[in-house]
Design a protein around this motif. Structure first.
Motif, mmCIF file in Angstrom:
data_model
loop_
_atom_site.group_PDB
_atom_site.id
_atom_site.type_symbol
_atom_site.label_atom_id
_atom_site.label_comp_id
_atom_site.label_asym_id
_atom_site.label_seq_id
_atom_site.Cartn_x
_atom_site.Cartn_y
_atom_site.Cartn_z
ATOM 1 N N THR A 103 -6.266 -2.802 -6.464
ATOM 2 C CA THR A 103 -7.550 -3.494 -6.411
ATOM 3 C C THR A 103 -7.426 -4.694 -5.478
ATOM 4 O OG1 THR A 103 -7.069 -4.978 -8.268
ATOM 5 C CG2 THR A 103 -8.003 -2.804 -8.799
ATOM 6 N N GLY A 104 -8.596 -5.173 -5.002
ATOM 7 C CA GLY A 104 -8.584 -6.348 -4.131
ATOM 8 C C GLY A 104 -7.946 -7.562 -4.786
ATOM 9 N N ARG A 126 -6.336 -1.105 9.848
ATOM 10 C CA ARG A 126 -7.158 0.003 10.358
ATOM 11 C C ARG A 126 -7.171 -0.002 11.885
ATOM 12 N NH1 ARG A 126 -12.017 -1.095 6.004
ATOM 13 N NH2 ARG A 126 -11.190 0.210 4.306
ATOM 14 N N TYR A 159 -8.088 -0.233 -2.905
ATOM 15 C CA TYR A 159 -7.590 0.119 -1.584
ATOM 16 C C TYR A 159 -6.496 1.179 -1.703
ATOM 17 C CZ TYR A 159 -10.065 -4.022 0.084
ATOM 18 O OH TYR A 159 -11.029 -4.946 0.387
ATOM 19 N N GLN A 160 -6.561 2.144 -0.803
ATOM 20 C CA GLN A 160 -5.613 3.255 -0.837
ATOM 21 C C GLN A 160 -5.232 3.646 0.581
ATOM 22 O OE1 GLN A 160 -7.201 6.785 -2.633
ATOM 23 N NE2 GLN A 160 -5.196 7.727 -2.934
ATOM 24 N N VAL A 189 -6.865 -5.796 5.840
ATOM 25 C CA VAL A 189 -7.083 -4.355 5.789
ATOM 26 C C VAL A 189 -7.690 -3.869 7.098
ATOM 27 C CG1 VAL A 189 -8.491 -2.545 4.721
ATOM 28 C CG2 VAL A 189 -7.208 -4.131 3.285
ATOM 29 N N LEU A 203 0.820 -1.212 0.000
ATOM 30 C CA LEU A 203 0.000 0.000 0.000
ATOM 31 C C LEU A 203 0.854 1.263 0.000
ATOM 32 C CD1 LEU A 203 -2.772 -1.084 2.540
ATOM 33 C CD2 LEU A 203 -3.045 -0.749 0.072
ATOM 34 N N ARG A 225 -9.458 -8.429 2.817
ATOM 35 C CA ARG A 225 -10.354 -7.531 3.549
ATOM 36 C C ARG A 225 -10.094 -7.625 5.053
ATOM 37 N NH1 ARG A 225 -14.011 -9.390 -0.433
ATOM 38 N NH2 ARG A 225 -14.893 -10.945 1.001
ATOM 39 N N VAL A 245 -6.695 3.069 5.876
ATOM 40 C CA VAL A 245 -6.811 2.417 4.575
ATOM 41 C C VAL A 245 -8.212 2.673 4.041
ATOM 42 C CG1 VAL A 245 -6.616 0.275 3.283
ATOM 43 C CG2 VAL A 245 -5.196 0.640 5.320
ATOM 44 N N HIS A 246 -8.307 3.363 2.913
ATOM 45 C CA HIS A 246 -9.597 3.693 2.313
ATOM 46 C C HIS A 246 -9.935 2.680 1.223
ATOM 47 C CE1 HIS A 246 -9.182 7.292 4.580
ATOM 48 N NE2 HIS A 246 -8.201 7.796 3.818
ATOM 49 N N ALA A 247 -11.208 2.386 1.064
ATOM 50 C CA ALA A 247 -11.685 1.472 0.022
ATOM 51 C C ALA A 247 -12.728 2.192 -0.815
ATOM 52 C CB ALA A 247 -12.272 0.218 0.641
#
Length: 326
Positions: free
Chosen positions: A29-30, A52, A68-69, A48, A22, A45, A58-60
């Protein structure tokens, strides 16, 4: 108990790998992350969510271009660096530590200390090689240099092995073989101070002009060397010019050093007499006017013809003043 511990280690390593991915690029992408980690999208997921929980934002996002970013957070989270990134960071920090701004230099040194503390042994040696092989006589925006070249030269300084490289001369590119001593950073460039085996003398070389840089296996016994930063500074500010001028300036050394950029001249302390300013120029009138504009009384020490230039310049200025009075 052992199996649970191994599973826990595997999860931790995978989550750290996910964090590293990341940090490498803006969005994943996932399915891309699942493929890189060798797991399912469902596991991605979950991992991730673990990040968090640890405080990583981590933004989706959904749809085309989504994924994911890793976003900015309120606190600075730990960074994961690969070997090349760690070395490049160390190079940048060393430049900052030798900078002209005191607060920035202190911060760079603190960051470098933290980096050294957590680096693997193999990389810690490389960073310390740089720390022991880099000096500076001014800070500022330096021209970019390939970190690999700096590392090759720093290792050679540390390991005391000869270095060969191609370097421009009046006859074209020539191979130079040297015993490297120190890397020196000026306000604009990097230099290597080394003993030139072909010329049997100390020389400084601009790193940006080097090509085909290679460390050899032949070791050498270090010679008695000059002060690296002072030697390079004097070379690049005086000896490359047609004329070298010396002045005795009747003012405190700290005052004059604040007025004379490190890349323009060298200022030596002369105690109660003031300080000596050494500078080079292709035109003696040019360097003379710069000393006049410092605003202090001064004496000309060298070269002898500079005194005659003082007389000629004063005559010209007095004539201009008289014409202004008419």
């Amino acid at each position: 108990m052992t199996l649970a511990s191994e599973d826990e280690r595997g999860t931790t390593e995978r989550v750290l790998t996910l964090l590293g991915l990341l940090q490498q690029r803006q969005i994943w992408t996932g399915p891309e992350l699942a493929a890189r980690l060798g797991v399912t999208s469902r596991t991605v997921r979950r991992d991730v969510e673990r990040l968090r929980t640890l405080g990583y934002p981590v933004h989706a996002s959904q749809g085309v271009g989504g994924g994911y970013q890793l976003g900015p957070g309120q606190d600075l989270p730990p960074l994961l660096l690969d070997d090349e990134e760690a070395i490049a960071t160390a190079v940048s920090l060393l430049v900052g530590a030798g900078g002209a701004v005191a607060s920035a230099g202190d911060a760079a040194l603190r960051a470098l200390t933290k980096l050294d503390r957590v680096l693997p042994t193999r990389l810690r040696h490389e960073v310390r090689a740089l720390a022991g092989s880099v000096e500076s006589f001014a800070g500022g925006g330096r021209e970019p240099i390939d970190p690999k070249v700096l590392m090759t030269l720093a290792r050679a300084c540390r390991d005391e092995v000869e270095v060969a490289f191609a370097y421009p001369s009046r006859e074209g590119q020539r191979t130079r073989t040297v015993e490297p001593y120190r890397l020196v950073a000026s306000s604009r460039r990097w230099y290597l101070l080394a003993f030139d085996l072909d010329r049997d003398d100390w020389r400084n070389f601009r790193v940006d002009r080097m090509s085909e840089v290679a460390a050899r296996t032949r070791r050498f016994r270090p010679r008695e060397a000059p002060d690296a930063a002072a030697y390079v500074q004097e070379n690049v500010t005086t000896r490359v010019y047609r004329h070298q001028a010396r002045f005795l300036v009747h003012a405190p050394v700290e005052v004059v050093r604040a007025q004379v950029p490190a890349a323009a001249g060298v200022v030596h302390d002369r105690g109660s007499d003031g300080c000596e300013v050494v500078a080079g120029a292709d035109n003696l009138d040019f360097v003379l006017m710069h000393v006049v504009l410092l605003g202090h009384d001064f004496d000309v020490l060298d070269p002898p013809e500079l005194a005659a230039r003082c007389q000629a310049l004063s005559t010209r200025l007095l004539a201009a003043a008289r014409r202004g009075e008419d």
